[in-house]
Write a protein that holds these residues in place. Structure first.
Motif, PDB file in Angstrom:
ATOM      1  N   LYS A 192       0.810  -1.161   0.530  1.00 12.23           N
ATOM      2  CA  LYS A 192       0.057   0.163   0.210  1.00 12.23           C
ATOM      3  C   LYS A 192       0.572   1.171  -0.189  1.00 12.23           C
ATOM      4  CE  LYS A 192      -3.831  -0.306   2.413  1.00 12.23           C
ATOM      5  NZ  LYS A 192      -4.800  -0.231   3.398  1.00 12.23           N
ATOM      6  N   GLN A 193       0.442   2.443   0.052  1.00 11.60           N
ATOM      7  CA  GLN A 193       1.078   3.602  -0.336  1.00 11.60           C
ATOM      8  C   GLN A 193       0.714   4.237   0.925  1.00 11.60           C
ATOM      9  OE1 GLN A 193       1.537   5.357  -4.308  1.00 11.60           O
ATOM     10  NE2 GLN A 193       2.129   7.485  -3.207  1.00 11.60           N
ATOM     11  N   TYR A 194       1.658   5.125   1.457  1.00 12.39           N
ATOM     12  CA  TYR A 194       1.693   5.456   2.282  1.00 12.39           C
ATOM     13  C   TYR A 194       2.031   6.981   2.564  1.00 12.39           C
ATOM     14  CZ  TYR A 194       0.541   1.056   4.634  1.00 12.39           C
ATOM     15  OH  TYR A 194       0.177  -0.244   5.042  1.00 12.39           O
ATOM     16  N   GLU A 195       2.155   7.657   3.703  1.00 21.68           N
ATOM     17  CA  GLU A 195       2.367   9.226   4.142  1.00 21.68           C
ATOM     18  C   GLU A 195       2.480   8.996   5.998  1.00 21.68           C
ATOM     19  OE1 GLU A 195       1.690  12.690   1.020  1.00 21.68           O
ATOM     20  OE2 GLU A 195       0.577  13.297   3.476  1.00 21.68           O
ATOM     21  N   THR A 196       4.400  10.353   5.723  1.00 18.34           N
ATOM     22  CA  THR A 196       4.544   9.848   7.181  1.00 18.34           C
ATOM     23  C   THR A 196       4.814  11.194   7.076  1.00 18.34           C
ATOM     24  OG1 THR A 196       5.698   8.869   9.401  1.00 18.34           O
ATOM     25  CG2 THR A 196       6.509   8.235   7.376  1.00 18.34           C
ATOM     26  N   VAL A 197       4.628  12.007   8.600  1.00 20.02           N
ATOM     27  CA  VAL A 197       4.830  13.170   8.541  1.00 20.02           C
ATOM     28  C   VAL A 197       5.369  13.205   9.957  1.00 20.02           C
ATOM     29  CG1 VAL A 197       4.412  15.601   9.168  1.00 20.02           C
ATOM     30  CG2 VAL A 197       4.030  14.364   6.997  1.00 20.02           C
ATOM     31  N   PHE A 198       6.600  13.622  10.494  1.00 16.55           N
ATOM     32  CA  PHE A 198       7.075  13.452  11.106  1.00 16.55           C
ATOM     33  C   PHE A 198       7.895  14.869  11.930  1.00 16.55           C
ATOM     34  CE2 PHE A 198      11.109  11.493   8.879  1.00 16.55           C
ATOM     35  CZ  PHE A 198      11.820  12.639   9.756  1.00 16.55           C
TER      36      PHE A 198
END
Length: 129
Positions: free
Chosen positions: A3-9
């Motif tokens: 799957k495609q994900y987006e992570t922001v930290f």
């Protein structure tokens, strides 16, 4: 199933530029090592926080868009929790509409980045006239 994900930290603001790059490299390499593929990365820079976190009022924001198996997410978030440099993080799975929107946003950003280089001489000409 990939799957495609987006992570922001959000990383602590006391990091130097090289320490921030090292933190980003750690997570991108971690994703790749677990069989993921980095689609896009964006450094949002130092921003004010909406509310203090650990007595800090600003932080370095970084976005990573990637494709991976769902099992990778829990392990990635465990890495975030263990890292004292990370104040907050959020990882979301992108549905087909979000993937299309993210692609459109990337293309617009790249077009804008290329456009000022072409328009710069025109702007100088208008200021002289």
């Amino acid at each position: 199933m990939i799957k495609q994900y987006e992570t922001v930290f959000i990383a602590t603001p006391v990091l130097s530029d090289s320490q921030m790059k090292e933190a980003v490299a750690k997570y991108t390499e971690y994703i790749k090592a677990k069989g993921g593929e980095i689609v896009y990365e964006e450094d949002w820079g130092l921003k004010q926080l909406a509310y203090p976190i650990d007595h800090k009022t600003s932080g370095f924001y970084h976005l990573i868009e990637f494709k991976a198996n769902p099992e990778v997410i829990a392990k990635l978030e465990t890495q975030y929790r263990r890292d004292e440099r990370i104040l907050r993080y959020l990882t979301v799975a992108l549905d087909k509409d979000a993937v299309a929107y993210a692609e459109k946003r990337r293309n617009n950003k790249m077009a804008k980045a290329a456009a000022p280089a072409e328009e710069a001489p025109k702007a100088e000409e208008t200021t002289e006239a």
